[in-house]
Design an enzyme around this catalytic site. Sequence first.
Site, PDB file in Angstrom:
ATOM      1  N   ASP A 126      37.835  36.884  38.223  1.00 33.64           N
ATOM      2  CA  ASP A 126      36.838  37.766  37.622  1.00 33.64           C
ATOM      3  C   ASP A 126      35.510  37.045  37.773  1.00 33.64           C
ATOM      4  O   ASP A 126      35.376  35.891  37.347  1.00 33.64           O
ATOM      5  CB  ASP A 126      37.200  37.985  36.149  1.00 33.64           C
ATOM      6  CG  ASP A 126      36.204  38.860  35.392  1.00 33.64           C
ATOM      7  OD1 ASP A 126      35.028  38.943  35.814  1.00 33.64           O
ATOM      8  OD2 ASP A 126      36.589  39.445  34.380  1.00 33.64           O
ATOM      9  N   ARG A 156      38.521  41.730  34.611  1.00 30.38           N
ATOM     10  CA  ARG A 156      39.347  41.966  33.427  1.00 30.38           C
ATOM     11  C   ARG A 156      38.971  43.230  32.667  1.00 30.38           C
ATOM     12  O   ARG A 156      39.808  43.823  31.984  1.00 30.38           O
ATOM     13  CB  ARG A 156      39.268  40.760  32.494  1.00 30.38           C
ATOM     14  CG  ARG A 156      39.867  39.494  33.085  1.00 30.38           C
ATOM     15  CD  ARG A 156      39.525  38.288  32.235  1.00 30.38           C
ATOM     16  NE  ARG A 156      38.080  38.107  32.147  1.00 30.38           N
ATOM     17  CZ  ARG A 156      37.484  37.248  31.323  1.00 30.38           C
ATOM     18  NH1 ARG A 156      38.215  36.511  30.502  1.00 30.38           N
ATOM     19  NH2 ARG A 156      36.165  37.132  31.308  1.00 30.38           N
TER      20      ARG A 156
END
Length: 240
Positions: A126, A156
Site C-alpha cells: 500500500d 488497504r
Amino acid sequence: MFEFTLAVALVVVGGQVAMAGETEDRIAERLTTAIPGLKVTEVRESEAPGLYEVYSNNGDTIYTTRDGGYLLTGDLLQVTDNGIANVSEKNRAIVRKSQMEEFGARGVISYPADGEEKAEIAVFTDIDCPYCRKLHAEMGEINSYGITVHYYGFPRSGPNTPSFNKYVSVWCSDDQQAAMNAAKTGKPVDAGTCENPVRDQFNLGGQVGVTGTPAIVLEDGNMVRGYVPARKLAEGLGLL
C-alpha cells in the site's frame, strides 16, 4: 463477505452423513447453504483423522466433520517430536503458492536483484502504509542481496478510494519505478487512469490471506506478515 472470528468456534449445521465419494461435494453444498456469502473453493481430507479442510474464497480455512455437521475455525496444530507444528499454515502455504502461480506476474512492478538473482519475493503493498514505505526505503539493500521484489497492489482502503487511485496512477505512469519511488516518499504523482490490474491484484491479496501490509509471499507460498529489515529478510531466505 462472511467472516469467521479468530476464536475457535463449534457450530452444528445438522443433516445426514455423506456416502463415500460424495463427501467433499456434500460438505461444500451444506456449508454454502448454511452460511450466507460463503464460497467454498476446495474441500479435502485433513491430516487429522475424521476432519476435512474447507477453503473459501476469502482465505479462511474451516475444519468440518465428515458429515459437515460440526465446524471448527482456527489453526490445526500437531504435536510432534520437535514441538508444535502449525498444520493449517503449512497447508495454506501450499494453496497460496498455487494461487500465486496461477495469477502469475501479471502487472507487477518489479525491482530486479543486483547481479545474480538468488531469490524472488512478492510483496503486497500500500503506497500510504508507513511500514511499506520503510521497506521500500531499503529496496536498494534488498536488491543488493540478490533478491528481486515484485510489487502487487493492495491499497488497504479498497477500490474507489484516494489510496487505491494513487496506486492506479503509479501503475499507469510512463516510468512505474520512478512514480513508485516518488509516491513512497510522499511526493505527488500525476493522476492518471488506464486499463490496469490493480483491482485483480487487490482481490488476489484477499484470496491468499493478506490482512495487512506489507505482506511478503515467499517462493514456497509462506507469508511474512509485516515489515522485516532487509538484512533479516536476507538471513531468513538463507542468503547470509
